[in-house]
Write a protein that holds these residues in place. Structure first.
Motif, PDB file in Angstrom:
ATOM      1  N   ALA A   1      -0.556   4.301  -0.727  1.00  0.00           N
ATOM      2  CA  ALA A   1      -1.290   5.442  -0.022  1.00  0.00           C
ATOM      3  C   ALA A   1      -2.667   5.118   0.389  1.00  0.00           C
ATOM      4  O   ALA A   1      -2.816   3.897  -0.014  1.00  0.00           O
ATOM      5  CB  ALA A   1      -1.558   6.567  -1.170  1.00  0.00           C
ATOM      6  N   LEU A   2      -3.155   5.554   1.568  1.00  0.00           N
ATOM      7  CA  LEU A   2      -4.398   5.274   2.203  1.00  0.00           C
ATOM      8  C   LEU A   2      -5.423   6.409   2.137  1.00  0.00           C
ATOM      9  O   LEU A   2      -5.730   7.048   3.310  1.00  0.00           O
ATOM     10  CB  LEU A   2      -3.832   4.857   3.708  1.00  0.00           C
ATOM     11  CG  LEU A   2      -2.752   3.731   3.827  1.00  0.00           C
ATOM     12  CD1 LEU A   2      -2.585   3.805   5.295  1.00  0.00           C
ATOM     13  CD2 LEU A   2      -3.427   2.647   3.366  1.00  0.00           C
TER      14      LEU A   2
ATOM     15  N   LYS B   1      -4.549  -8.703   5.687  1.00  0.00           N
ATOM     16  CA  LYS B   1      -3.421  -8.132   6.246  1.00  0.00           C
ATOM     17  C   LYS B   1      -2.240  -8.968   6.339  1.00  0.00           C
ATOM     18  O   LYS B   1      -2.433 -10.150   6.329  1.00  0.00           O
ATOM     19  CB  LYS B   1      -3.706  -7.375   7.576  1.00  0.00           C
ATOM     20  CG  LYS B   1      -4.826  -6.231   7.441  1.00  0.00           C
ATOM     21  CD  LYS B   1      -4.988  -5.606   8.767  1.00  0.00           C
ATOM     22  CE  LYS B   1      -5.621  -6.530   9.836  1.00  0.00           C
ATOM     23  NZ  LYS B   1      -5.531  -5.796  10.885  1.00  0.00           N
TER      24      LYS B   1
ATOM     25  N   ALA C   1      -2.212   0.835  -4.563  1.00  0.00           N
ATOM     26  CA  ALA C   1      -0.855  -0.011  -4.557  1.00  0.00           C
ATOM     27  C   ALA C   1      -0.324  -0.045  -6.141  1.00  0.00           C
ATOM     28  O   ALA C   1      -1.364  -0.006  -6.954  1.00  0.00           O
ATOM     29  CB  ALA C   1      -1.288  -1.519  -4.284  1.00  0.00           C
TER      30      ALA C   1
ATOM     31  N   PHE D   1      -7.189   2.151  -0.172  1.00  0.00           N
ATOM     32  CA  PHE D   1      -5.682   2.113  -0.217  1.00  0.00           C
ATOM     33  C   PHE D   1      -5.205   2.060  -1.914  1.00  0.00           C
ATOM     34  O   PHE D   1      -5.975   1.476  -2.750  1.00  0.00           O
ATOM     35  CB  PHE D   1      -4.940   0.895   0.243  1.00  0.00           C
ATOM     36  CG  PHE D   1      -5.276  -0.564  -0.364  1.00  0.00           C
ATOM     37  CD1 PHE D   1      -4.212  -0.916  -1.025  1.00  0.00           C
ATOM     38  CD2 PHE D   1      -6.169  -1.135   0.122  1.00  0.00           C
ATOM     39  CE1 PHE D   1      -4.369  -2.427  -1.655  1.00  0.00           C
ATOM     40  CE2 PHE D   1      -6.410  -2.457  -0.460  1.00  0.00           C
ATOM     41  CZ  PHE D   1      -5.699  -2.913  -1.451  1.00  0.00           C
TER      42      PHE D   1
ATOM     43  N   ALA E   1       0.825  -1.132  -0.043  1.00  0.00           N
ATOM     44  CA  ALA E   1      -0.075   0.204   0.093  1.00  0.00           C
ATOM     45  C   ALA E   1       0.871   1.164   0.027  1.00  0.00           C
ATOM     46  O   ALA E   1       1.572   1.397   0.886  1.00  0.00           O
ATOM     47  CB  ALA E   1      -0.887   0.090   1.372  1.00  0.00           C
TER      48      ALA E   1
END
Length: 178
Positions: free
Chosen positions: A13-14, A46, A21, A19, A11
Motif C-alpha cells: 500500500a502507498l 528503489k 509492507a 508505504f 510495498a
C-alpha cells in the motif's frame, strides 16, 4: 519492491508519503528490521530495473546475516569501520571484494578472520545511515552474489544431495582446484 536497510520488501500500500509492507517472522529474525522504531532513519532504495544503469555491485536485497560494528575511526576526510560478520559468512568476504551493509554496496578494504574493514568516503557517509553507526550497532549484511552462486555451482552433482551446504576440500578437488 523497495529495499529498507538492504532488505527487499514488497510495498502493498502507498498511503501519503510512505508505504506499507508485510514482513515475515524469518525476515525479522535474520535482519535488523525488528530493531527499528517509529522515526528511525533508514536507507531506502528503489528496485533496479533491467533498463537501469548499474552503478554499484550486484546485490539482491536478500540479507545473509547480521554483522556488528566493532569500531569507528575518523581517517582524514573518510571514516573507517571494522565490522564483524557471522562466521558462516566470512568465507565470502574478500579484500577489495564487495559487500552490502544496510543496503549500501561497498568495497572491502581489509579482512581479518570474520572481521572486515570499510573506508567510507564523505558522500556515502552523508547520504546513508552510516553516521549513526557506533560500536555494537547491528547491520544487515549481504555478501557477494557471485560468490554464493559459485560456491553452489562448484558442488556440482553433490548440490542435489540432502545436506549439501558448502564447499569442502573434496569438492574443490573434484572440480580441479586442488
Amino acid at each position: 519492491s523497495i529495499a529498507v536497510n538492504g532488505v527487499c520488501l514488497t510495498a502493498v500500500a502507498l498511503p501519503g508519503n510512505g508505504f506499507v509492507a508485510d514482513v515475515s517472522g524469518e525476515t525479522l529474525s535474520l535482519t535488523s528490521l525488528g530493531n527499528l522504531k517509529s522515526g528511525s532513519q533508514v536507507n531506502l532504495e528503489k528496485a533496479l530495473t533491467l533498463a537501469t544503469r548499474l552503478g554499484g555491485h550486484l546485490v539482491s536485497g536478500h540479507v545473509d546475516g547480521l554483522g556488528t560494528v566493532i569500531s569507528r575511526q575518523e581517517d582524514a576526510r573518510s571514516v573507517r569501520f571494522v565490522i564483524k560478520a557471522p562466521a558462516e559468512l566470512a568465507k565470502y568476504i574478500v579484500h577489495k571484494g564487495s559487500i552490502t551493509v544496510d543496503g549500501t554496496s561497498l568495497t572491502v578494504n581489509g579482512v581479518d578472520g570474520a572481521r572486515f574493514e570499510l573506508n567510507i568516503v564523505p558522500h556515502t557517509f552523508q547520504e546513508t545511515i552510516m553516521a549513526t553507526y557506533r560500536a555494537g550497532s547491528q547491520v544487515n549484511l549481504e555478501v557477494d552474489l557471485i560468490a554464493r552462486y559459485l560456491e553452489r555451482l562448484l558442488l556440482g552433482d553433490k548440490a542435489s544431495e540432502p545436506g549439501a551446504k558448502g564447499l569442502t576440500m573434496e569438492a574443490l578437488a573434484r572440480a580441479g582446484f586442488v
